[in-house]
Design an enzyme around this catalytic site. Structure first.
Site, PDB file in Angstrom:
ATOM      1  N   SER A  41       0.825  -1.201   0.000  1.00 54.65           N
ATOM      2  CA  SER A  41       0.000   0.000   0.000  1.00 54.65           C
ATOM      3  C   SER A  41       0.866   1.261   0.000  1.00 54.65           C
ATOM      4  O   SER A  41       1.694   1.441  -0.895  1.00 54.65           O
ATOM      5  CB  SER A  41      -0.958  -0.054   1.197  1.00 54.65           C
ATOM      6  OG  SER A  41      -1.991   0.887   1.086  1.00 54.65           O
ATOM      7  N   ASP A  64      -6.402  -3.548  -1.656  1.00 51.21           N
ATOM      8  CA  ASP A  64      -5.231  -3.130  -0.873  1.00 51.21           C
ATOM      9  C   ASP A  64      -4.421  -4.315  -0.331  1.00 51.21           C
ATOM     10  O   ASP A  64      -4.972  -5.242   0.258  1.00 51.21           O
ATOM     11  CB  ASP A  64      -5.731  -2.271   0.291  1.00 51.21           C
ATOM     12  CG  ASP A  64      -4.624  -1.546   1.030  1.00 51.21           C
ATOM     13  OD1 ASP A  64      -3.744  -2.213   1.589  1.00 51.21           O
ATOM     14  OD2 ASP A  64      -4.660  -0.301   1.051  1.00 51.21           O
TER      15      ASP A  64
END
Length: 404
Positions: A68, A191
């Site tokens: 991320s 994510d």
């Protein structure tokens, strides 16, 4: 042999550092990996660490893995662009165009990740130096973690290939808050933090002998991690009314309350599983944790949670609730596994965790620029301390070939 070293201003144990350093001096050449945790705007701490590395020309790493925001920070470290991470986080992720909580709650306007990533392309305002990065990677490997949405499995995608921007988008696609689909190789992705918030095991499985982990939260002692989960549902419900009332959006509270019955069974099961996995937690420890939770309820949580704002906000959504719950379950179970792995690495693996002294002032989203500045400076300070103690040793120990 000491195989784990916490490295922060608080955990600055000079005898332990010197002992760890002596072990490295006596070791053969090592494959050194750099693993970078995500955390949204808390990645400003990592930006400070990396700027300290760049100002010293420090990069003994043969393998890079980021999740991320950690993958975004890695991108500018590999491309040798100091202050890039700082500028991206402070000037772009704080812009209302990137995320506006009022519009998210009232209009379901999601995080505008695409707008931010356009700015780092060749035609954007702060382009990443792709050619430089590819040159650096001639004898190294860089991977961004993303999560397969159908299986919630962590997958590691090469960075700085032709689809480099899509890879970053997949790694940063926070569930629900970013609601556009990310499709790569006929699969949908979310994510990377859902399945591997700190992908240190992956570095070990790829042959790393020494892993330097850059965290965006303090290193916790054994047995203390369960406290993060205890009474999590009630903390969310306690925090939301106060914050939503300030925005005059009380109708959103009804959405949260409607989840109560649906979540109760799931939460109780998770809490039981969490405690079962923690052999160090005695009944007295669990009771103390409960008392601390009760005592802290009146103090309020700043913006839902400094730990997981993206996932707490996701609970206000009105669709795909069970999907979000499954992602939360996956996040907590894999996070706990990574935490235990780092504190007790397998034989032959050494781990150093570079971490903030205490919880950062910044949040995953909606941080103030003042708080971001403070956390950036702490990251740069601890990065410089790390370089002063380990740069010469690690440069000598590293097996990586340097591009000329």
């Amino acid at each position: 042999m000491t195989n784990h070293l916490p490295f922060s201003l608080k955990a600055f144990d000079l005898p332990l550092i010197n002992n760890f350093s002596r072990q490295l001096l006596n070791a053969k050449q090592k494959k050194i990996a750099l693993v970078v945790q995500g955390g949204g705007q808390r990645g400003i701490f990592t930006a400070g660490v990396f700027d300290a590395f760049l100002e010293s020309g420090f990069d003994p790493f043969e393998l890079y893995i980021g999740t991320s925001a950690g993958a975004l920070n890695l991108s500018s470290f590999i491309s040798r662009q100091p202050r890039f991470g700082y500028e991206f986080i402070v000037n772009y992720t704080t812009d209302n165009e990137f995320f506006n909580l009022y519009k998210y709650l009232s209009q379901q306007k999601s995080m505008n990740l695409d707008w931010a990533l356009e700015e780092v392309r060749s035609h954007g305002a702060i382009p990443l130096d792709v050619l430089k990065a590819r040159d650096v990677l001639k004898h190294r490997t860089a991977l961004a973690c993303a999560t397969r949405k159908d299986t919630l499995q962590d997958i590691y995608m090469p960075m700085y290939q032709d689809n480099w921007c899509e890879v970053l988008r997949a790694s940063c696609a926070i569930p629900v808050i970013y609601n556009l689909p990310v499709n790569i190789d006929d699969l949908e992705w979310v994510d990377g933090g859902v399945s591997a918030a700190v992908p240190v095991k992956e570095a070990w499985q790829r042959g790393a002998d020494l892993v330097i982990v850059v965290r965006t939260e303090p290193v916790l002692l054994p047995g203390s991690e369960g406290r993060r989960f205890d009474d999590w549902r009630s903390k969310v419900e306690t925090a939301l009314p106060e914050y939503i009332e300030r925005l005059s959006l009380n109708q959103s509270l009804d959405k949260v309350k409607s989840l109560h019955g649906e979540l109760t069974t799931k939460f109780e099961g998770w809490k039981s599983n969490w405690r079962d996995k923690d052999p160090l937690a005695s009944p007295e420890q669990l009771e103390a944790d409960r008392e601390q939770t009760i005592e802290s309820k009146g103090k309020g949580w700043s913006l839902l949670s400094a730990d997981n704002i993206e996932r707490f906000l996701a609970l206000t959504g009105n669709s795909k609730r069970l999907e979000v719950i499954d992602m939360l379950n996956r996040y907590y179970s894999t996070y706990q596994g990574a935490h235990e792995f780092m504190l007790s690495p397998p034989e032959g693996l050494q781990i150093i965790q570079i971490a903030p002294e205490k919880s950062l002032k910044s949040r995953a989203l909606l941080s103030s620029k003042d708080d971001l500045e403070i956390d950036y400076r702490e990251g740069k300070l601890i990065g410089r301390e790390f370089v002063s103690h380990f740069a010469d040793i690690l440069n000598e120990t590293s097996a990586v070939k340097r591009s000329k």
